[in-house]
Motif scaffolding. Structure first.
Motif, PDB file in Angstrom:
ATOM      1  N   GLU A   7      -8.004  16.705  -3.587  1.00  0.00           N
ATOM      2  CA  GLU A   7      -7.517  15.367  -3.243  1.00  0.00           C
ATOM      3  C   GLU A   7      -6.030  15.234  -3.554  1.00  0.00           C
ATOM      4  O   GLU A   7      -5.273  14.643  -2.776  1.00  0.00           O
ATOM      5  CB  GLU A   7      -8.315  14.303  -4.005  1.00  0.00           C
ATOM      6  N   ASP A   8      -5.607  15.780  -4.691  1.00  0.00           N
ATOM      7  CA  ASP A   8      -4.188  15.737  -5.044  1.00  0.00           C
ATOM      8  C   ASP A   8      -3.351  16.519  -4.032  1.00  0.00           C
ATOM      9  O   ASP A   8      -2.269  16.077  -3.617  1.00  0.00           O
ATOM     10  CB  ASP A   8      -3.968  16.318  -6.442  1.00  0.00           C
ATOM     11  N   HIS A  30       0.825  -1.213   0.000  1.00  0.00           N
ATOM     12  CA  HIS A  30       0.000   0.000   0.000  1.00  0.00           C
ATOM     13  C   HIS A  30       0.859   1.265   0.000  1.00  0.00           C
ATOM     14  O   HIS A  30       0.464   2.286  -0.564  1.00  0.00           O
ATOM     15  CB  HIS A  30      -0.994   0.003   1.166  1.00  0.00           C
ATOM     16  N   TYR A  31       2.065   1.204   0.589  1.00  0.00           N
ATOM     17  CA  TYR A  31       2.972   2.353   0.514  1.00  0.00           C
ATOM     18  C   TYR A  31       3.555   2.484  -0.893  1.00  0.00           C
ATOM     19  O   TYR A  31       3.778   3.595  -1.389  1.00  0.00           O
ATOM     20  CB  TYR A  31       4.106   2.208   1.525  1.00  0.00           C
ATOM     21  N   TYR A  51      11.740   8.753  -0.997  1.00  0.00           N
ATOM     22  CA  TYR A  51      10.931   8.589   0.213  1.00  0.00           C
ATOM     23  C   TYR A  51      11.587   7.609   1.180  1.00  0.00           C
ATOM     24  O   TYR A  51      12.369   6.743   0.784  1.00  0.00           O
ATOM     25  CB  TYR A  51       9.545   8.021  -0.127  1.00  0.00           C
ATOM     26  N   LYS A  89       0.330  14.925   2.693  1.00  0.00           N
ATOM     27  CA  LYS A  89       0.474  13.786   3.602  1.00  0.00           C
ATOM     28  C   LYS A  89       1.897  13.240   3.603  1.00  0.00           C
ATOM     29  O   LYS A  89       2.366  12.708   4.617  1.00  0.00           O
ATOM     30  CB  LYS A  89      -0.511  12.677   3.200  1.00  0.00           C
ATOM     31  N   CYS A  90       2.612  13.381   2.485  1.00  0.00           N
ATOM     32  CA  CYS A  90       3.966  12.822   2.398  1.00  0.00           C
ATOM     33  C   CYS A  90       5.047  13.833   2.764  1.00  0.00           C
ATOM     34  O   CYS A  90       6.233  13.497   2.769  1.00  0.00           O
ATOM     35  CB  CYS A  90       4.228  12.240   1.007  1.00  0.00           C
ATOM     36  N   LYS A 102      -2.958  14.502  -0.892  1.00  0.00           N
ATOM     37  CA  LYS A 102      -2.015  13.389  -1.068  1.00  0.00           C
ATOM     38  C   LYS A 102      -0.574  13.871  -0.958  1.00  0.00           C
ATOM     39  O   LYS A 102       0.269  13.216  -0.335  1.00  0.00           O
ATOM     40  CB  LYS A 102      -2.245  12.716  -2.423  1.00  0.00           C
ATOM     41  N   GLU A 162       1.208   6.667  -7.007  1.00  0.00           N
ATOM     42  CA  GLU A 162       0.109   7.600  -7.263  1.00  0.00           C
ATOM     43  C   GLU A 162       0.557   9.058  -7.149  1.00  0.00           C
ATOM     44  O   GLU A 162      -0.013   9.946  -7.791  1.00  0.00           O
ATOM     45  CB  GLU A 162      -1.033   7.342  -6.276  1.00  0.00           C
ATOM     46  N   LEU A 163       1.564   9.314  -6.335  1.00  0.00           N
ATOM     47  CA  LEU A 163       2.047  10.682  -6.154  1.00  0.00           C
ATOM     48  C   LEU A 163       2.815  11.199  -7.370  1.00  0.00           C
ATOM     49  O   LEU A 163       2.891  12.413  -7.595  1.00  0.00           O
ATOM     50  CB  LEU A 163       2.958  10.754  -4.922  1.00  0.00           C
ATOM     51  N   ARG A 212       2.032   1.642  -3.653  1.00  0.00           N
ATOM     52  CA  ARG A 212       0.985   2.228  -4.496  1.00  0.00           C
ATOM     53  C   ARG A 212       0.830   3.723  -4.212  1.00  0.00           C
ATOM     54  O   ARG A 212       0.591   4.519  -5.131  1.00  0.00           O
ATOM     55  CB  ARG A 212      -0.337   1.496  -4.275  1.00  0.00           C
ATOM     56  N   GLN A 213       0.961   4.109  -2.961  1.00  0.00           N
ATOM     57  CA  GLN A 213       0.883   5.528  -2.609  1.00  0.00           C
ATOM     58  C   GLN A 213       1.976   6.320  -3.321  1.00  0.00           C
ATOM     59  O   GLN A 213       1.715   7.385  -3.898  1.00  0.00           O
ATOM     60  CB  GLN A 213       1.018   5.712  -1.097  1.00  0.00           C
TER      61      GLN A 213
END
Length: 402
Positions: free
Chosen positions: A257-258, A31-32, A99, A264-265, A261, A38-39, A34-35
């Motif tokens: 939403e973008d 899930h990380y 990251y 959040k990082c 996202k 997506e970024l 995919r995150q």
């Protein structure tokens, strides 16, 4: 990779050595992964939007310009392009966003966004293939599935982006010029469609005025620059810190939403005129990193040296503080891994850093390409502050999705 040690050339077989690598892929939560993927297209769009806001770039870096000669020269070129109203209708970006997984917060946090000379797309692709091949042969014995190592097409998609940029330039007799270290290469009388900077991110790449004149001439030309001077500036540490401020992302992006996202990082980021960040770093320097406006690794300041450097900067005067930013230090979970360097395999406690490549090509209002081509996984011993592969601190790795 070449071996520059004193043994090279005197002992058979040591003139060339394999790139340092991890023997097996590093487990990484899906899930990380995919995150992070997506970024990528969002960061690609953000860099493009920031690059078009000349006032934001100049204003944000104005204090840094007074104390950092290298950034000042880049800003001078950028300013001259603004004065002559130089337009970059075709814009190409080959980026990498790095990251780490922070063990304490459980968040995937961005370390930095590279917009120039994003390294290792070729070797990272090969290491991913190597690990998949190893697991296809020995995975049953290890209880591992080769299909859980994600495919990595970074090098082919970077090449595709360069080819598409050349096509958008629309001159079949033109060429792609790659700027490398350390010597220049003569390309004859050809028209240059695309200039890819594999060098140019360090003051060492400009030992004389000749190099600065060349950079200015390239910037002034009609060639597609990767990166342009504005893309280059958009990837500086100071701009990263400015974008993390409240309400700044909204200046460039509309999709809420973008924006959420991206935010959040973001790790904690402070300018050195922010008392909260500076006071925190003076009290607990071990949980901060002090970063200058430099690329290429080996420049960051850690631990007790953070406090010592802050004291020196404060004594030197307020302007000197603008040469650095403060960042929250990320502490990933350590794990045991097998590392292979110069033909020898050894075990050690390690941490890993994930880089996600981005490719972006735009011709005026048309987005030709906005892709996440692949990734770079770098693993280093947990006791090391620095993480460069070429510098000998880290090894190349890949991901095993869990």
């Amino acid at each position: 990779m070449t071996d520059t040690s004193t043994r090279s050339g005197t002992v058979p077989g040591v003139g060339l050595v394999h790139a340092p690598l991890a023997l097996l892929p590093m487990p990484f939560p899906e899930h990380y992964w995919r995150q992070a993927c997506e970024l990528t297209p969002i960061f690609n769009e953000l860099v493009d939007c920031v690059s078009l806001d000349g006032k934001f770039l100049q204003d944000s870096l104005s204090r840094t310009k007074k104390v950092d000669a290298f950034t000042s020269r880049l800003l001078d070129i950028h300013s001259e392009m603004l004065e002559i109203n130089k337009k970059e209708d075709i814009r190409l970006g080959l980026h990498r966003s790095d990251y780490m997984l922070d063990a304490e917060t459980g968040l995937l946090l961005q370390i930095e966004l590279n917009t120039i000379a994003s390294s290792f797309p070729g070797l990272s692709t090969l290491v991913s293939k190597l690990h998949r091949n190893l697991l296809s042969h020995y995975g049953n014995r290890l209880g591992l599935d080769s299909r859980k190592v994600p495919g990595n097409s970074a090098v082919s998609q970077f090449a595709e982006a360069l080819a598409k940029a050349w096509k958008e330039y629309d001159n079949s007799s033109s060429v792609v010029l790659v700027v490398v270290q350390p010597e220049e290469h003569n390309i004859g009388g050809h028209t240059v469609a695309v200039v890819y900077f594999r060098a140019g991110y360090s003051p060492n790449d400009y030992p004389s005025e000749s190099e600065w004149r060349a950079r200015f001439s390239i910037e002034k030309s009609n060639a597609i620059k990767c990166p342009s001077i504005s893309y280059h500036l958009a990837g500086t540490k100071k701009i990263q810190q400015e974008l993390a401020k409240p309400n700044v992302l909204e200046r460039f992006l509309e999709n809420e939403e973008d924006i959420a996202k991206l935010r959040k990082c973001f790790a904690g980021l402070w300018s050195l005129d922010n008392p909260e960040g500076v006071n925190g770093a003076m009290e607990r320097p071990e949980i901060f990193v002090l970063k200058p406006q430099r690329e290429g690794g080996g420049n960051n300041i850690y631990g007790e040296d953070v406090r010592k450097t802050l004291v020196k900067l404060q004594q030197a005067g307020s302007e000197e503080l603008a040469a650095y930013i403060l960042m929250q230090r990320i502490f990933p979970k350590t794990s045991l891994a097998y590392l292979v360097r110069k033909g020898k395999c050894y075990q050690d406690q390690v941490i890993s850093e994930l880089g996600i490549y981005g490719a972006y090509l735009r011709n005026k209002d048309k987005v030709v390409m906005n892709a996440q081509p692949g990734y770079l996984m770098r693993t280093k011993v947990s006791s090391s502050n620095e993480g460069g592969v070429a510098a000998g601190f880290a090894v190349l790795d890949s991901i095993y999705l869990i």
